[in-house]
Design a protein around this motif. Sequence first.
Motif, PDB file in Angstrom:
ATOM      1  N   MET A   6      -0.994   2.400  -2.133  1.00  0.00           N
ATOM      2  CA  MET A   6       0.164   1.943  -1.357  1.00  0.00           C
ATOM      3  C   MET A   6      -0.322   1.251  -0.081  1.00  0.00           C
ATOM      4  O   MET A   6      -0.985   1.863   0.743  1.00  0.00           O
ATOM      5  N   LYS A  30       0.079  -0.319   3.629  1.00  0.00           N
ATOM      6  CA  LYS A  30       0.864   0.164   4.775  1.00  0.00           C
ATOM      7  C   LYS A  30       0.775  -0.843   5.911  1.00  0.00           C
ATOM      8  O   LYS A  30      -0.315  -1.277   6.266  1.00  0.00           O
ATOM      9  N   MET A  50       7.931  -4.040   3.944  1.00  0.00           N
ATOM     10  CA  MET A  50       8.113  -2.928   3.010  1.00  0.00           C
ATOM     11  C   MET A  50       8.258  -3.436   1.580  1.00  0.00           C
ATOM     12  O   MET A  50       7.692  -2.868   0.637  1.00  0.00           O
ATOM     13  N   ASP A  90       5.180  -1.749   0.120  1.00  0.00           N
ATOM     14  CA  ASP A  90       5.680  -0.413  -0.245  1.00  0.00           C
ATOM     15  C   ASP A  90       5.932   0.508   0.947  1.00  0.00           C
ATOM     16  O   ASP A  90       6.812   1.355   0.898  1.00  0.00           O
ATOM     17  N   PHE A  91       5.134   0.366   2.040  1.00  0.00           N
ATOM     18  CA  PHE A  91       5.361   1.175   3.233  1.00  0.00           C
ATOM     19  C   PHE A  91       5.185   0.309   4.461  1.00  0.00           C
ATOM     20  O   PHE A  91       4.215  -0.450   4.571  1.00  0.00           O
ATOM     21  N   TYR A 124       7.361  11.639   3.394  1.00  0.00           N
ATOM     22  CA  TYR A 124       6.530  10.515   2.936  1.00  0.00           C
ATOM     23  C   TYR A 124       6.009  10.748   1.516  1.00  0.00           C
ATOM     24  O   TYR A 124       6.113   9.868   0.651  1.00  0.00           O
ATOM     25  N   LYS A 157       6.893   8.698  -1.853  1.00  0.00           N
ATOM     26  CA  LYS A 157       5.773   8.047  -2.528  1.00  0.00           C
ATOM     27  C   LYS A 157       5.700   8.490  -3.980  1.00  0.00           C
ATOM     28  O   LYS A 157       5.480   7.668  -4.889  1.00  0.00           O
ATOM     29  N   LYS A 217      10.058   2.596  -2.050  1.00  0.00           N
ATOM     30  CA  LYS A 217       9.521   1.821  -0.937  1.00  0.00           C
ATOM     31  C   LYS A 217      10.092   2.375   0.367  1.00  0.00           C
ATOM     32  O   LYS A 217      11.289   2.659   0.452  1.00  0.00           O
ATOM     33  N   GLN A 218       9.238   2.512   1.391  1.00  0.00           N
ATOM     34  CA  GLN A 218       9.628   3.207   2.613  1.00  0.00           C
ATOM     35  C   GLN A 218       9.499   2.327   3.845  1.00  0.00           C
ATOM     36  O   GLN A 218       8.470   1.681   4.045  1.00  0.00           O
ATOM     37  N   TRP A 241       9.917   3.046   8.004  1.00  0.00           N
ATOM     38  CA  TRP A 241      10.077   4.069   9.030  1.00  0.00           C
ATOM     39  C   TRP A 241      10.282   3.416  10.391  1.00  0.00           C
ATOM     40  O   TRP A 241       9.732   2.350  10.676  1.00  0.00           O
TER      41      TRP A 241
END
Length: 304
Positions: free
Chosen positions: A1, A3, A115, A119-120, A270, A274, A279-280, A282
């Motif tokens: 993933m 970031k 994101m 994905d993050f 998280y 995951k 998909k995150q 924050w």
Amino acid sequence: MEKRIIFHPLLSARFEDFGLSIPIEDDRAKKVVDNLSVKIPHVDMNLITPLTKNDLKNVHSVEFVNDFFNSTFQEMIYNTYDLQNYPETKAIQYDEFRKHLLIQGGASFFGLSRMLEDDFAMFLGGGMHHARYESGHGFCPYHDFLSAYFKLGLNAKDLIVIDIDAHQGDGTADIGNRLGVNTISFHMKSGWPLTDPKIKKINSTIDIGISSADEDTIIKQTRECLETIGDYKYAIVVAGTDAYEKDELPGTESLNFKLETMKNWQLEIYNFLKGNNTKQFWLCAGGYGSESWRPTHAFLEEIL
């Protein structure tokens, strides 16, 4: 993933720069970045496009948005930030402050865009979760991350918002209820929502009131809650740190979670998301005082 961390000193609150004498320490994000073992570059500010009037209309009433973009903005800011409690030291630069707020929303949009690719992503700022459909509220003049989400043309039903700020995400709940976004808010049992009869209580999809007595079970409570929500393509996590024992905001003493608890609480969310291939995105939201950076830093140190 992959970031992506979105940070630039110009994206902090910067109240003093615009003439607002609000005594909030403004170096939380910088402390997070300065103390990480991984180097976080400043985001290229040329990539941050301010949100527009039409973007805000995606989640706010037409009347509210029109007021935000005319001279009524001054009254809105006075009420949203309770400026009667903070004597002004100089003339407030309202037009420049409005531009700054819209740039912060642009950073939320940029983070959500990343994101989708990575994905993050986390924006070390934003999280204006008290802004409601028809009004700003609680130091949140408009709703940045839902305005940004719908600017992307994404579907309401694909999103879950998880809020762990000490205060309920009442604005997110208000807009979410209207637009079909499911919301979860963990917040202190007592002292919030405020008892002011002029402030209407609005329920999230799931509200979980907590106190310091829940510290030993908060991870279990969170896991059990998340296991009931089903699958979502996207999650926005409003990661306020004012539940931390060294946060200095008056009124949140009923929580006082230890740093290890704050870190593990965030990691639980998280890792669950995951594991579900969600998909995150924050955001920081509430966090006050010289030590409020530590829970965010501890979380990022684990995942980066």
